[in-house]
Design an enzyme around this catalytic site. Structure first.
Site, PDB file in Angstrom:
ATOM      1  N   ARG A  13       0.853  -1.080   0.129  1.00 17.51           N
ATOM      2  CA  ARG A  13      -0.026   0.026  -0.185  1.00 17.51           C
ATOM      3  C   ARG A  13       0.832   1.445  -0.101  1.00 17.51           C
ATOM      4  O   ARG A  13       2.205   1.100   0.385  1.00 17.51           O
ATOM      5  CB  ARG A  13      -0.925   0.056   1.333  1.00 17.51           C
ATOM      6  N   ASP A 140       8.944  -6.384   0.818  1.00 16.71           N
ATOM      7  CA  ASP A 140       8.366  -7.474   1.417  1.00 16.71           C
ATOM      8  C   ASP A 140       7.602  -8.713   0.579  1.00 16.71           C
ATOM      9  O   ASP A 140       7.722  -8.598  -0.539  1.00 16.71           O
ATOM     10  CB  ASP A 140       7.222  -6.980   2.271  1.00 16.71           C
ATOM     11  N   ARG A 272      -0.559  -7.363  17.051  1.00 16.92           N
ATOM     12  CA  ARG A 272      -1.640  -7.690  16.036  1.00 16.92           C
ATOM     13  C   ARG A 272      -2.198  -9.210  16.620  1.00 16.92           C
ATOM     14  O   ARG A 272      -1.427  -9.880  17.007  1.00 16.92           O
ATOM     15  CB  ARG A 272      -1.174  -7.510  14.763  1.00 16.92           C
ATOM     16  N   LYS A 277       2.273 -14.442  16.744  1.00 13.91           N
ATOM     17  CA  LYS A 277       2.560 -13.642  17.925  1.00 13.91           C
ATOM     18  C   LYS A 277       2.730 -14.396  19.264  1.00 13.91           C
ATOM     19  O   LYS A 277       3.108 -13.639  20.250  1.00 13.91           O
ATOM     20  CB  LYS A 277       1.817 -12.172  17.870  1.00 13.91           C
ATOM     21  N   ARG A 310      -7.049  -9.433  10.044  1.00 13.23           N
ATOM     22  CA  ARG A 310      -7.758 -10.606   9.041  1.00 13.23           C
ATOM     23  C   ARG A 310      -8.732 -11.441   9.807  1.00 13.23           C
ATOM     24  O   ARG A 310      -8.826 -12.625   9.841  1.00 13.23           O
ATOM     25  CB  ARG A 310      -6.576 -11.559   8.578  1.00 13.23           C
ATOM     26  N   VAL A 376       7.828  -3.250  18.424  1.00 15.22           N
ATOM     27  CA  VAL A 376       7.403  -2.849  19.697  1.00 15.22           C
ATOM     28  C   VAL A 376       8.387  -3.020  20.996  1.00 15.22           C
ATOM     29  O   VAL A 376       8.580  -2.154  21.509  1.00 15.22           O
ATOM     30  CB  VAL A 376       6.035  -3.997  20.169  1.00 15.22           C
ATOM     31  N   ASP A 499      38.371 -22.515 -26.616  1.00 22.88           N
ATOM     32  CA  ASP A 499      38.178 -23.721 -25.828  1.00 22.88           C
ATOM     33  C   ASP A 499      37.392 -24.801 -26.355  1.00 22.88           C
ATOM     34  O   ASP A 499      36.700 -24.397 -27.267  1.00 22.88           O
ATOM     35  CB  ASP A 499      37.496 -23.235 -24.327  1.00 22.88           C
ATOM     36  N   ASP A 501      35.576 -28.512 -24.943  1.00 20.00           N
ATOM     37  CA  ASP A 501      34.266 -28.896 -24.276  1.00 20.00           C
ATOM     38  C   ASP A 501      33.626 -27.704 -23.883  1.00 20.00           C
ATOM     39  O   ASP A 501      34.286 -26.779 -22.861  1.00 20.00           O
ATOM     40  CB  ASP A 501      34.614 -29.655 -23.206  1.00 20.00           C
ATOM     41  N   ASP A 680      34.168 -21.674 -21.521  1.00 22.95           N
ATOM     42  CA  ASP A 680      32.910 -21.404 -20.697  1.00 22.95           C
ATOM     43  C   ASP A 680      33.609 -21.754 -19.328  1.00 22.95           C
ATOM     44  O   ASP A 680      32.749 -21.670 -18.104  1.00 22.95           O
ATOM     45  CB  ASP A 680      31.992 -22.717 -21.195  1.00 22.95           C
TER      46      ASP A 680
HETATM   47  C1  GDG Z   1       6.414  -6.773  10.219  1.00 15.46           C
HETATM   48  C2  GDG Z   1       7.030  -7.929  10.798  1.00 15.46           C
HETATM   49  C3  GDG Z   1       8.661  -6.410  11.486  1.00 15.46           C
HETATM   50  C4  GDG Z   1       0.619  -1.617  16.760  1.00 15.46           C
HETATM   51  N1  GDG Z   1      -0.261  -1.466  17.531  1.00 15.46           N
HETATM   52  C5  GDG Z   1      -0.803  -0.331  17.584  1.00 15.46           C
HETATM   53  C6  GDG Z   1       0.359   0.539  16.916  1.00 15.46           C
HETATM   54  N2  GDG Z   1       1.231  -0.411  16.404  1.00 15.46           N
HETATM   55  C7  GDG Z   1       2.527  -0.517  15.884  1.00 15.46           C
HETATM   56  C8  GDG Z   1       3.744  -0.580  16.672  1.00 15.46           C
HETATM   57  C9  GDG Z   1       4.887  -0.785  15.899  1.00 15.46           C
HETATM   58  C10 GDG Z   1       3.981  -1.547  14.728  1.00 15.46           C
HETATM   59  O1  GDG Z   1       2.653  -0.961  14.763  1.00 15.46           O
HETATM   60  C11 GDG Z   1       4.140  -3.017  14.788  1.00 15.46           C
HETATM   61  O2  GDG Z   1       5.229  -3.499  14.262  1.00 15.46           O
HETATM   62  P1  GDG Z   1       6.067  -4.875  14.630  1.00 15.46           P
HETATM   63  O3  GDG Z   1       7.343  -4.726  14.038  1.00 15.46           O
HETATM   64  O4  GDG Z   1       5.576  -5.106  15.900  1.00 15.46           O
HETATM   65  O5  GDG Z   1       5.152  -5.938  13.773  1.00 15.46           O
HETATM   66  P2  GDG Z   1       4.393  -6.192  12.366  1.00 15.46           P
HETATM   67  O6  GDG Z   1       3.296  -5.058  12.171  1.00 15.46           O
HETATM   68  O7  GDG Z   1       4.029  -7.682  12.441  1.00 15.46           O
HETATM   69  O8  GDG Z   1       5.411  -5.860  11.224  1.00 15.46           O
HETATM   70  C12 GDG Z   1       7.859  -7.435  11.876  1.00 15.46           C
HETATM   71  C13 GDG Z   1       8.075  -5.283  10.980  1.00 15.46           C
HETATM   72  O9  GDG Z   1       7.425  -5.646   9.740  1.00 15.46           O
HETATM   73  C14 GDG Z   1       9.044  -4.245  10.329  1.00 15.46           C
HETATM   74  O10 GDG Z   1      10.082  -4.621   9.501  1.00 15.46           O
HETATM   75  O11 GDG Z   1       9.452  -5.839  12.580  1.00 15.46           O
HETATM   76  O12 GDG Z   1       8.575  -8.648  12.354  1.00 15.46           O
HETATM   77  O13 GDG Z   1       6.076  -8.821  10.971  1.00 15.46           O
HETATM   78  O14 GDG Z   1       5.405   0.159  15.393  1.00 15.46           O
HETATM   79  O15 GDG Z   1       3.873   0.577  17.518  1.00 15.46           O
HETATM   80  N3  GDG Z   1       0.511   1.775  16.973  1.00 15.46           N
HETATM   81  C15 GDG Z   1      -0.522   2.350  17.595  1.00 15.46           C
HETATM   82  N4  GDG Z   1      -1.627   1.832  17.784  1.00 15.46           N
HETATM   83  C16 GDG Z   1      -1.605   0.473  17.941  1.00 15.46           C
HETATM   84  O16 GDG Z   1      -2.771   0.024  18.661  1.00 15.46           O
HETATM   85  N5  GDG Z   1      -0.609   3.890  17.199  1.00 15.46           N
END
Ligand code: GDG
Length: 738
Positions: A13, A140, A272, A277, A310, A376, A499, A501, A680
């Site tokens: 997106r 990704d 999520r 997780k 989802r 997180v 060459d 072969d 080659d």
């Molecule tokens: C993928 C990979 C990799 C979450 N809930 C709320 C909220 N968040 C924000 C967090 C954090 C982000 O969303 C979640 O990031 P994660 O890394 O924990 O996980 P994925 O979404 O699964 O991301 C992961 C990432 O890509 C980056 O490469 O680390 O492993 O799975 O920033 O703060 N933010 C707010 N409200 C919420 O309720 N405002």
């Protein structure tokens, strides 16, 4: 058109999306901050899918009002197609499989077709505006085949790919029915990046297992291109989080939480509601802690924010049900009117609320079964007040664990270990909490999401500079190369070293079955009327005599150990003592022939070759590496060169080197002539290096090379030589006209 100086980012997106009221919202998350951060003052473009055509029409204009130097390119995909590509393939196959939940992966060929179509559409849209030399960074698992399609449409661009999720064990990856296509897609990039070294390790093993590509941890050669690999752990904008978490609004909320009066030690979970997780393991861990350490009851609680995701997918419905039940069980078992062990919020929270929760929590508990990185954990660290910091408990299966080793690292599958970690965090004194957190903050202050993005882009852009020296791919037809070679080819007599072969004859399963086609024989005869033609091979003198007898050709046998001018006698070029190593190497090679079925030793005068072309591949290739190692060490002080080639290990007198022969030829017979080398094999590389810029070097087939030109396959050699004869003839006629 998007010029070379602009960068293009691609993600599922766009960084901005429009809500139903037509208001534009900036997307949250690490990726958006990282890429926005790196392009603060530079123009850049961003491609992403959009299912609403009317939104797509408005987004670019609206986004420019917010960020004037960003060009948004929404690519419209119907809801149905989007659903099949995104939910049907990306989320229903790649996501579970890459997170080790292969039992949840549902492979469906129709969805795979839609995934490829969506990737193709994205490639076509980018190709409409991308100019040669531009940098494209793809993000990704939604776009693993895009690099191949894009490379086909616009070959001369820099393509980088970053995988935000783990790359699974090669054994699991093998289950994917379309594994080869996925890997081929990634090998069309210039640079592929991962969060963690273990992901890269599995990727490299998969390349070998699924595509038969031998590669290092740094790069692979495939289809005549080099793809570089790297580990780039993503991070967060730590200073920004630090700053914001001290803001008035956040601190006010922290005060509110403090006075709300549940248990004093609040553990926070922000995930999520995804099966990766490990929410159920977290709850079981808490339950075990409250059972094992009764003093925690009334003192410790969990605030779990579970962000809906989802929701209609069965596996997600199942995990939600399990979590609901566990929350009920724990609250039923340990709760009282004044104490709720688990506060469960099935909703997202605002940024201010999130930061206040981080700041207030005595601990954050991350129990991911698999997680690419986990932001997180990082955000929690940077939001802590070092005067009274909390404790991070982190799953060893989150990529972040490799950076944040001062956290309490747990195996989330060991519920007892989670219980012990909760107890340890609860009991941890201020000094230890402070020293752990200080160190964690220091580590994260060295990283940031924009540094991450800048680091990746810098490497991607410099990798491509190296690629500029990659060989030019030739088509046989002379119109495609005559202009370029004209000057060199008109500098005196032409000497062509070919060459045998794999170059003038195709590789045969059994070397003794190789036959020179009549057409090729005629061609060599005609060529030798216009030029000095040498066949240079690792074969013996006897073999070359038998195959090429009576022809007007120079012959070089055993990689340069012996040579003869047309119709002359064989001359030896060996001056060292072959007997000092030969019997010893022969004994060792014979030993390997006994171990490896269908392998055998070929004996020449100055070379010994162990062949394993017909042997069981994996076993023989392992043994070949062992033999190579044994000989390299054992023969280090002897005048012999040990090398591995295509299904062979070879021991050769030091004079057996095609490069030495080319140097000698250039010195003795070089003036007033142009040398063209074709080959080659790895042994031909010596020839290309020796020739350098002084002639025309042509590698036949794939693989890294020092040659300046490449013919893509062996079947191009004869048509190319035919065109070369024509070219030389025409030049000769023109000279006569003058
Ligand atoms: C993928 C990979 C990799 C979450 N809930 C709320 C909220 N968040 C924000 C967090 C954090 C982000 O969303 C979640 O990031 P994660 O890394 O924990 O996980 P994925 O979404 O699964 O991301 C992961 C990432 O890509 C980056 O490469 O680390 O492993 O799975 O920033 O703060 N933010 C707010 N409200 C919420 O309720 N405002």
């Amino acid at each position: 058109m998007i010029s070379k100086s602009k960068r293009i980012f691609v993600s599922n997106r766009l960084p901005f999306n429009m809500n139903s009221k037509g208001e534009l919202k900036r997307g949250s998350g690490g990726l958006v901050s990282a890429l926005m951060g790196v392009c603060q003052n530079e123009p850049f473009a961003w491609f992403g899918f959009e299912t609403d055509a009317s939104h797509a029409a408005k987004i670019p204009e609206e986004a420019r009002k917010i960020l004037p130097h960003l060009d948004c390119y929404p690519v419209v995909l119907s809801k149905d197609k989007y659903d099949k590509y995104y939910n049907g393939f990306a989320n229903d196959i790649i996501w579970p499989l890459f997170h080790y939940e292969s039992h949840l992966a549902n492979f469906n060929r129709k969805n795979w077709e839609q995934y490829k179509d969506a990737n193709k559409l994205m490639a076509q849209e980018i190709a409409k505006v991308a100019t040669p030399g531009v940098t494209v960074w793809i993000h990704d698992f939604h776009f693993m085949t895009l690099p191949e399609y894009l490379r086909e449409l616009v070959p001369d661009i820099k393509i980088g790919f970053f995988l935000h999720i783990p790359f699974p064990s090669a054994e699991l990856f093998r289950q994917l029915p379309v594994r080869e296509e996925i890997l081929r897609g990634l090998l069309s990039c210039d640079l592929v990046g991962f969060h963690e070294h273990s992901y890269l390790r599995q990727f490299v093993v998969s390349l070998k297992a699924c595509l038969g590509v031998d590669s290092s941890f740094f790069r692979a050669e495939y289809n005549g291109r080099t793809t570089h690999f790297g580990v780039y752990p993503i991070s967060i904008e730590g200073e920004e989080i630090k700053e914001k978490s001290r803001s008035e609004a956040v601190l006010q909320k922290v005060e509110n939480y403090k006075s709300s009066g549940n248990a004093p030690f609040m553990i926070l979970g922000i995930d999520r509601l995804d099966y990766t997780k490990g929410l159920e393991l977290k709850l079981k861990g808490l339950q075990a802690a409250l059972r094992k350490y009764p003093d925690l009851v009334g003192q410790v609680s969990l605030m779990q924010i579970a962000i809906p995701t989802r929701e209609k997918v069965p596996a997600y419905m199942k995990i939600k049900k399990e979590v609901d039940q566990l929350v009920g069980n724990i609250n039923g078992e340990f709760g009282s009117p004044s104490y709720t062990p688990v506060h469960y919020v099935f909703n997202s929270v605002s940024e201010t609320e999130l930061l206040a929760l981080y700041r207030h929590a005595s601990s954050v508990l991350v129990t991911s079964k698999r997680d690419g990185m986990n932001l997180v954990a990082m955000e929690y660290v940077m939001a802590q007040d070092l005067q009274d910091p909390g404790v991070l408990i982190l799953s060893e299966f989150a990529g972040a664990a490799s950076l944040l080793s001062d956290a309490l690292i747990v195996n989330p599958w060991d519920v007892d270990a989670i219980a012990d970690a909760i107890h340890q965090a609860y009991c941890m004194d201020m000094e230890e909490r402070n020293s752990r957190m200080e160190h964690l903050q220091e580590i994260l202050s060295r990283y940031s999401s924009s540094k991450w993005a800048r680091g990746f882009l810098k490497e991607l852009e410099s990798v491509h500079q190296v690629m500029r020296f990659s060989p030019k791919v030739l088509k046989p037809s002379r119109s495609t190369w005559s202009d370029e070679f004209n000057k060199q080819l008109s500098q005196g007599r032409l000497k062509i070293l070919i060459d045998y072969d794999g170059t003038i004859v195709p590789i045969a399963k059994r070397p003794e079955q190789v036959v020179l086609m009549e057409e090729t024989r005629d061609l060599l005869t005609r060529l030798s009327q216009q030029a000095d033609v040498y066949v240079i091979s690792g074969r013996t003198r006897e073999f070359l005599d038998a195959q090429l007898k009576g022809m007007n050709l120079g012959l070089i046998a055993e990689h340069g150990a012996f040579y003869r001018e047309p119709n002359g006698d064989w001359v030896s070029r060996i001056s060292t003592d072959v007997q000092s190593w030969y019997p010893h190497v022969e004994r060792i090679m014979n030993d390997y022939s006994e171990r490896v079925p269908l392998s055998f030793v070929e004996k020449k005068k100055a070379c010994l070759v162990w062949h394993f072309r017909l042997s069981p591949t994996d076993f023989a290739s392992f043994q070949s590496k062992k033999l190579d190692d044994e000989l390299q060490v054992g023969m280090a002080n002897e005048p012999v060169t040990i090398s591995m080639g295509n299904k062979i290990v070879e021991a050769k007198a030091v004079e057996c080197n095609k490069g030495n022969f080319v140097r000698w030829l250039m010195k003795e017979k070089g003036p007033n002539s142009t040398i063209v080398c074709l080959g080659d094999d790895r042994t031909d590389e010596d020839m290309f290096v020796a020739l350098g810029k002084s002639g025309i070097s042509i590698k036949v087939g794939d693989g890294a090379t020092a040659a300046r030109n490449r013919l893509k396959q062996q079947t191009d050699v004869v048509p190319f030589l035919k065109e070369l004869i024509q070219f030389v003839n025409e030049n000769a006629e023109n000279d006569l006209d003058v």
